[in-house]
Design an enzyme around this catalytic site. Structure first.
Site, short mmCIF file in Angstrom:
data_model
loop_
_atom_site.label_atom_id
_atom_site.label_comp_id
_atom_site.label_asym_id
_atom_site.label_seq_id
_atom_site.Cartn_x
_atom_site.Cartn_y
_atom_site.Cartn_z
N ASP A 152 0.80 -1.19 0.04
CA ASP A 152 0.09 -0.06 -0.17
C ASP A 152 0.78 1.39 0.08
O ASP A 152 2.00 1.38 0.59
CB ASP A 152 -1.13 -0.08 1.12
CG ASP A 152 -2.16 0.77 1.16
OD1 ASP A 152 -2.54 1.47 -0.13
OD2 ASP A 152 -2.72 1.27 2.17
N TRP B 58 2.84 8.16 -2.06
CA TRP B 58 4.44 8.28 -2.35
C TRP B 58 4.61 8.92 -3.61
O TRP B 58 5.24 10.10 -3.55
CB TRP B 58 5.13 6.73 -2.52
CG TRP B 58 6.44 6.63 -2.78
CD1 TRP B 58 7.64 6.67 -1.77
CD2 TRP B 58 7.14 6.82 -4.25
NE1 TRP B 58 8.68 6.74 -2.46
CE2 TRP B 58 8.29 6.83 -3.97
CE3 TRP B 58 6.56 6.88 -5.47
CZ2 TRP B 58 9.37 6.77 -4.88
CZ3 TRP B 58 7.49 6.72 -6.39
CH2 TRP B 58 8.80 6.77 -6.46
N HIS C 43 2.67 3.59 -9.26
CA HIS C 43 2.59 1.99 -9.25
C HIS C 43 3.68 1.41 -9.77
O HIS C 43 4.07 0.43 -9.78
CB HIS C 43 1.10 1.94 -10.05
CG HIS C 43 0.07 2.12 -9.19
ND1 HIS C 43 -0.23 1.87 -8.07
CD2 HIS C 43 -1.05 2.99 -9.67
CE1 HIS C 43 -1.44 2.22 -7.58
NE2 HIS C 43 -1.91 3.10 -8.57
N THR D 244 -10.99 -6.72 -5.23
CA THR D 244 -12.37 -6.45 -5.79
C THR D 244 -12.94 -4.93 -5.92
O THR D 244 -13.68 -4.90 -6.74
CB THR D 244 -13.15 -7.40 -5.26
OG1 THR D 244 -12.86 -7.35 -4.03
CG2 THR D 244 -12.76 -9.04 -5.73
N GLU D 245 -12.14 -4.36 -4.90
CA GLU D 245 -12.82 -2.79 -4.62
C GLU D 245 -11.96 -2.07 -5.44
O GLU D 245 -12.62 -0.69 -5.74
CB GLU D 245 -12.63 -2.41 -3.39
CG GLU D 245 -13.83 -3.22 -2.32
CD GLU D 245 -13.34 -4.71 -2.16
OE1 GLU D 245 -12.25 -4.99 -1.98
OE2 GLU D 245 -14.55 -5.30 -1.97
N LEU E 254 10.23 -21.34 -3.94
CA LEU E 254 9.43 -20.11 -3.40
C LEU E 254 8.20 -20.44 -4.15
O LEU E 254 8.00 -20.62 -5.21
CB LEU E 254 10.18 -18.97 -3.61
CG LEU E 254 9.28 -17.61 -3.38
CD1 LEU E 254 8.98 -17.48 -1.78
CD2 LEU E 254 10.06 -16.31 -3.81
N LEU F 1 -7.37 -4.50 7.17
CA LEU F 1 -7.21 -5.51 5.96
C LEU F 1 -7.60 -5.32 4.76
O LEU F 1 -7.23 -6.20 3.75
CB LEU F 1 -7.86 -6.86 6.51
CG LEU F 1 -7.20 -7.78 7.82
CD1 LEU F 1 -8.06 -8.95 8.14
CD2 LEU F 1 -5.88 -7.86 7.39
C1 IPE Z 1 -1.40 0.38 -3.49
O1 IPE Z 1 -1.13 1.72 -3.47
C2 IPE Z 1 -1.50 -0.31 -4.89
C3 IPE Z 1 -3.02 -0.68 -5.20
C4 IPE Z 1 -4.01 -0.47 -4.54
C5 IPE Z 1 -3.12 -1.18 -6.72
P1 IPE Z 1 -2.41 2.70 -3.40
O2 IPE Z 1 -2.70 2.85 -4.84
O3 IPE Z 1 -3.48 1.99 -2.64
O4 IPE Z 1 -1.76 3.91 -2.95
P2 IPE Z 1 -2.40 4.74 -1.99
O5 IPE Z 1 -2.88 4.10 -0.81
O6 IPE Z 1 -3.58 5.52 -2.42
O7 IPE Z 1 -1.38 5.92 -1.38
C1 IPE Z 2 -5.73 -2.55 -0.45
O1 IPE Z 2 -5.40 -1.38 -0.70
C2 IPE Z 2 -5.63 -3.34 -1.70
C3 IPE Z 2 -4.11 -3.64 -2.33
C4 IPE Z 2 -3.07 -3.27 -1.76
C5 IPE Z 2 -4.02 -3.97 -3.61
P1 IPE Z 2 -6.13 -0.12 -0.68
O2 IPE Z 2 -5.49 1.14 -1.05
O3 IPE Z 2 -7.23 -0.42 -2.04
O4 IPE Z 2 -7.30 -0.13 0.44
P2 IPE Z 2 -8.09 0.81 1.19
O5 IPE Z 2 -8.95 1.34 0.09
O6 IPE Z 2 -7.02 2.03 1.72
O7 IPE Z 2 -8.56 0.22 2.34
MG MG Z 3 -4.03 2.51 -0.77
#
Ligand code: IPE
Ligand code: IPE
Ligand code: MG
Length: 235
Positions: free
Chosen positions: A12, A17, A29, A58-59, A123, A187
């Site tokens: 996350d 970042w 990303h 999925t969200e 692995l 989570l």
């Molecule tokens: C995690 O980083 C990658 C994905 C969920 C695809 P985020 O895109 O959630 O980055 P933040 O949480 O918005 O900084």
């Molecule tokens: C969880 O991160 C999903 C992934 C890292 C792929 P999100 O950034 O989507 O989660 P929320 O929205 O902060 O809970």
């Molecule tokens: Mg995030």
């Protein structure tokens, strides 16, 4: 240092970042994806046997079209590169989640990667793509109900180990350590069944900055934990 058998990571913080650097989320990303390749090598070097990463939930379809399209492009190139990484690390790769929502070429790349790496056993790397724990459980229950309807399974035979056969993670031991980067303490629909007795480690470090030293810090913290599984530790 005792190394966990299975580490699960919620990658996350890519977006924040990038924003902190005045860059678009997609840049985060790209850097996050590059970091995943490095961490995979580090995990292998440390002797961890199983790694599961949460890469797309999925969200996450709720994000802007531009961001989702950027991620799909990244998955295409990553899945291809991952073959080299599988070969180098002798790692078996498996995608968990529901791939049917992805474009046919992405589904094909997933299939090829799984097929290509299926005999490696140093692995075991699970990538959660279009993964949600609730979705996984519901899909599992649907299959299980079908087996009961078809007379292949009697309700009395359904216990925890039987049910686990219907999850995407079938055959893979539960994670020992779950790491979430970038400060959120939740989570977000990740492995809710499998994490029942897992130790959690949260860090403010965003995923693109989470390197080997951070990983070792997390494992050191894990070593300080007193795992009990409901019992009482012998003095
Ligand atoms: C995690 O980083 C990658 C994905 C969920 C695809 P985020 O895109 O959630 O980055 P933040 O949480 O918005 O900084
Ligand atoms: C969880 O991160 C999903 C992934 C890292 C792929 P999100 O950034 O989507 O989660 P929320 O929205 O902060 O809970
Ligand atoms: Mg995030």
């Amino acid at each position: 240092m005792r190394v966990p058998n299975h580490i699960a990571i919620i990658l996350d913080g890519n977006g924040r970042w990038a924003k902190a650097k005045g860059m678009p989320r997609g840049y985060g990303h790209i850097k996050g994806c590059a970091n995943l390749e490095t961490i995979c090598d580090d995990i292998k070097d440390l002797g961890v046997k199983y790694l599961t990463v949460y890469a797309f939930s999925t969200e996450n379809w709720k994000r802007s079209r531009e961001e989702v399209e950027g991620l799909m492009k990244l998955f295409r190139s990553y899945l291809k590169k991952c073959m080299k990484s599988a070969e180098k690390n002798h790692m078996r790769v498996k995608v968990i989640g529901d791939p049917s929502a992805f474009a046919p070429d992405i589904q094909e790349k997933i299939r090829q990667l799984e097929e290509f790496s299926k005999d490696y056993d140093e692995l075991y790397f699970q990538i959660a793509l279009n993964y949600g724990s609730r979705d996984e459980i519901v899909r599992g229950v649907r299959k299980l109900a079908q087996d009961v309807a078809d007379g292949k399974l009697v309700p009395d035979a359904i216990d925890e180990s039987c049910f686990e056969n219907y999850l995407d993670t079938v055959g893979v031991p539960d994670p020992d350590l779950m790491i979430r980067t970038s400060g959120e303490l939740r989570l977000s629909n990740f492995l809710m069944w499998q994490l029942a007795y897992t130790e959690f480690y949260f860090t403010d470090v965003p995923w693109p900055d989470f390197h080997k030293e951070e990983l070792i810090k997390a494992i050191e913290k894990y070593n300080e934990r007193d795992r009990r599984y409901g019992g009482v530790k012998e003095e």
